[in-house]
Design a protein around this motif. Structure first.
Motif, PDB file in Angstrom:
ATOM      1  N   MET A 123       0.802  -1.224   0.000  1.00 52.62           N
ATOM      2  CA  MET A 123       0.000   0.000   0.000  1.00 52.62           C
ATOM      3  C   MET A 123       0.838   1.279   0.000  1.00 52.62           C
ATOM      4  N   ALA A 124       2.128   1.164  -0.179  1.00 52.58           N
ATOM      5  CA  ALA A 124       3.013   2.340  -0.138  1.00 52.58           C
ATOM      6  C   ALA A 124       2.692   3.311  -1.270  1.00 52.58           C
ATOM      7  N   LYS A 125       2.707   4.601  -0.957  1.00 55.64           N
ATOM      8  CA  LYS A 125       2.469   5.641  -1.960  1.00 55.64           C
ATOM      9  C   LYS A 125       3.777   5.950  -2.691  1.00 55.64           C
ATOM     10  N   SER A 126       3.666   6.330  -3.941  1.00 56.17           N
ATOM     11  CA  SER A 126       4.849   6.646  -4.739  1.00 56.17           C
ATOM     12  C   SER A 126       5.440   7.993  -4.341  1.00 56.17           C
ATOM     13  N   ALA A 127       6.691   8.197  -4.690  1.00 57.48           N
ATOM     14  CA  ALA A 127       7.365   9.461  -4.375  1.00 57.48           C
ATOM     15  C   ALA A 127       6.671  10.627  -5.068  1.00 57.48           C
ATOM     16  N   LYS A 128       6.196  10.412  -6.280  1.00 55.04           N
ATOM     17  CA  LYS A 128       5.523  11.478  -7.029  1.00 55.04           C
ATOM     18  C   LYS A 128       4.235  11.904  -6.342  1.00 55.04           C
ATOM     19  N   LEU A 129       3.445  10.912  -5.883  1.00 54.75           N
ATOM     20  CA  LEU A 129       2.189  11.226  -5.195  1.00 54.75           C
ATOM     21  C   LEU A 129       2.457  11.926  -3.869  1.00 54.75           C
ATOM     22  N   ILE A 130       3.464  11.460  -3.153  1.00 49.34           N
ATOM     23  CA  ILE A 130       3.825  12.078  -1.869  1.00 49.34           C
ATOM     24  C   ILE A 130       4.240  13.533  -2.078  1.00 49.34           C
ATOM     25  N   GLN A 131       4.995  13.798  -3.122  1.00 49.72           N
ATOM     26  CA  GLN A 131       5.403  15.168  -3.426  1.00 49.72           C
ATOM     27  C   GLN A 131       4.192  16.040  -3.719  1.00 49.72           C
ATOM     28  N   GLN A 132       3.273  15.554  -4.529  1.00 45.74           N
ATOM     29  CA  GLN A 132       2.078  16.323  -4.883  1.00 45.74           C
ATOM     30  C   GLN A 132       1.212  16.615  -3.657  1.00 45.74           C
ATOM     31  N   GLN A 133       1.036  15.610  -2.808  1.00 46.77           N
ATOM     32  CA  GLN A 133       0.224  15.788  -1.601  1.00 46.77           C
ATOM     33  C   GLN A 133       0.863  16.776  -0.632  1.00 46.77           C
ATOM     34  N   LEU A 185       1.336  21.905   2.168  1.00 47.92           N
ATOM     35  CA  LEU A 185       2.202  23.037   2.519  1.00 47.92           C
ATOM     36  C   LEU A 185       1.607  24.349   2.016  1.00 47.92           C
ATOM     37  N   ASN A 186       0.932  24.301   0.891  1.00 49.05           N
ATOM     38  CA  ASN A 186       0.265  25.486   0.375  1.00 49.05           C
ATOM     39  C   ASN A 186      -0.824  25.947   1.341  1.00 49.05           C
ATOM     40  N   THR A 187      -1.573  24.987   1.878  1.00 50.06           N
ATOM     41  CA  THR A 187      -2.617  25.296   2.865  1.00 50.06           C
ATOM     42  C   THR A 187      -2.006  25.818   4.157  1.00 50.06           C
ATOM     43  N   LEU A 188      -0.951  25.175   4.605  1.00 48.99           N
ATOM     44  CA  LEU A 188      -0.277  25.610   5.833  1.00 48.99           C
ATOM     45  C   LEU A 188       0.274  27.023   5.701  1.00 48.99           C
ATOM     46  N   ARG A 189       0.804  27.328   4.543  1.00 46.69           N
ATOM     47  CA  ARG A 189       1.363  28.653   4.300  1.00 46.69           C
ATOM     48  C   ARG A 189       0.296  29.728   4.488  1.00 46.69           C
ATOM     49  N   TYR A 212       8.769  33.541   4.006  1.00 43.54           N
ATOM     50  CA  TYR A 212       7.599  33.133   3.231  1.00 43.54           C
ATOM     51  C   TYR A 212       7.978  31.930   2.398  1.00 43.54           C
ATOM     52  N   LEU A 213       7.168  30.909   2.447  1.00 45.54           N
ATOM     53  CA  LEU A 213       7.460  29.664   1.756  1.00 45.54           C
ATOM     54  C   LEU A 213       7.050  29.756   0.288  1.00 45.54           C
ATOM     55  N   GLY A 214       8.008  29.587  -0.607  1.00 46.58           N
ATOM     56  CA  GLY A 214       7.700  29.620  -2.036  1.00 46.58           C
ATOM     57  C   GLY A 214       7.570  31.029  -2.582  1.00 46.58           C
ATOM     58  N   LYS A 215       6.737  31.178  -3.621  1.00 40.66           N
ATOM     59  CA  LYS A 215       6.547  32.465  -4.277  1.00 40.66           C
ATOM     60  C   LYS A 215       5.146  33.002  -4.022  1.00 40.66           C
ATOM     61  N   LYS A 216       5.089  34.269  -3.676  1.00 38.34           N
ATOM     62  CA  LYS A 216       3.789  34.894  -3.410  1.00 38.34           C
ATOM     63  C   LYS A 216       2.963  34.958  -4.687  1.00 38.34           C
ATOM     64  N   GLY A 217       1.668  34.698  -4.516  1.00 35.20           N
ATOM     65  CA  GLY A 217       0.769  34.752  -5.661  1.00 35.20           C
ATOM     66  C   GLY A 217       0.705  33.471  -6.464  1.00 35.20           C
ATOM     67  N   ASP A 252       0.637  28.969  -6.243  1.00 39.38           N
ATOM     68  CA  ASP A 252       0.530  27.774  -5.413  1.00 39.38           C
ATOM     69  C   ASP A 252       1.916  27.210  -5.159  1.00 39.38           C
ATOM     70  N   PHE A 253       2.110  26.703  -3.952  1.00 41.37           N
ATOM     71  CA  PHE A 253       3.445  26.247  -3.568  1.00 41.37           C
ATOM     72  C   PHE A 253       3.894  25.023  -4.358  1.00 41.37           C
ATOM     73  N   GLU A 254       5.157  25.063  -4.777  1.00 42.55           N
ATOM     74  CA  GLU A 254       5.823  23.920  -5.390  1.00 42.55           C
ATOM     75  C   GLU A 254       7.255  23.873  -4.858  1.00 42.55           C
ATOM     76  N   PHE A 255       7.787  22.678  -4.692  1.00 46.07           N
ATOM     77  CA  PHE A 255       9.153  22.536  -4.170  1.00 46.07           C
ATOM     78  C   PHE A 255      10.187  23.170  -5.100  1.00 46.07           C
TER      79      PHE A 255
END
Length: 266
Positions: free
Chosen positions: A182-192, A197-201, A220-225, A227-230
């Protein structure tokens, strides 16, 4: 010649030397003298600055293993060091040992396993964060969906820390326990995590604004205006899949080659 005569001769010689220097300086162009004084001042200031900089500079040679409780950090710590399976229990203190990276340079880092319990994490992070060359954030991929909020909150603390932001250690997100069905993939974990983090910000910024009317002085996490991305972060972030336990548990080898290759590039 007695001592008194020798002392008088030495004094006379010194006086003659001083007079000679004085006459030479008087004969020099004033512009040259000013330039000489400025040059000496620059050399002196540079020496003082270098001494302060070199003495205060912290050598960042640590690789920190962080994450929530039971994410597999301590077993991963053992696998990286010896390749062997080791039964573990929840850590209440840090574990550290020299780790030799698998590269041609023969790089050696200090591998440090930090406790994952929420009440212990802050003090150990504070103790070691200034020495971090890289942070391996270990995630339990099998139960990630239940822990996504807690994982994101811990990661938010790391990504908005002023010292870590200034030093910019590499961040390797090790999506562990990939041997479980049932392990989630790295790609899905990154997206989630990006969504969380966008909500937390938004909520953290709103909370700070309601307290003092501004968010000044907080990173400030990421770029203002947007949605957050790594990819917006000033540090290198890599998501990778691994399994410290391995499919055959004690008898089998761990699946950590991708992580070892990433550590070899530090």
């Amino acid at each position: 010649m007695d001592d008194k005569e020798a002392a008088e001769m030495a004094e006379n010689s010194f006086e003659s030397f001083k007079e000679s220097i004085r006459q030479q300086l008087e004969n020099q162009d004033p512009v040259f003298l000013i330039g000489l004084v400025v040059a000496l001042a620059v050399v002196l200031i540079t020496c003082v600055f270098l001494k302060y900089f070199l003495s205060s500079k912290t050598v960042r040679s640590a690789v920190l293993l962080v994450g929530l409780c039971d994410s597999g950090k301590t077993l991963l710590f053992s696998r990286l060091l010896s390749g062997k399976f080791k039964r573990t229990q929840t850590s209440i203190t840090d574990n550290s040992a020299p780790y030799k990276a698998k590269n041609d340079r023969g790089s050696t880092w200090t591998l440090i396993d930090l406790p994952g319990h929420e009440s212990l994490r802050p003090q150990y992070l504070e103790k070691f964060k200034s020495t971090a060359r890289a942070i391996v954030f270990v995630v339990d991929s099998a139960i990630f969906q239940k822990e996504v909020r807690d994982v994101a909150e811990f990661m938010y603390v790391l990504l908005t820390d002023t010292i870590l932001s200034r030093n910019a250690p590499a961040l390797l997100v090790a999506c562990n326990k990939q041997d479980i069905t049932m392990a989630k993939s790295a790609k899905l974990i990154q997206q989630q995590l990006e969504k969380e983090l966008n909500t937390l910000r938004v909520t953290r910024s709103a909370a700070l604004s309601s307290q003092d009317g501004s968010v000044g002085g907080n990173l400030y996490l990421g770029k203002k205006g947007k949605d957050f991305e790594f990819s917006q972060l000033p540090i290198k972030v890599e998501f990778l899949e691994c399994s410290a336990r391995g499919s055959k548990v004690e008898e089998g080898d761990a699946d950590i080659e991708i992580l070892e290759k990433s550590l070899a590039k530090l």
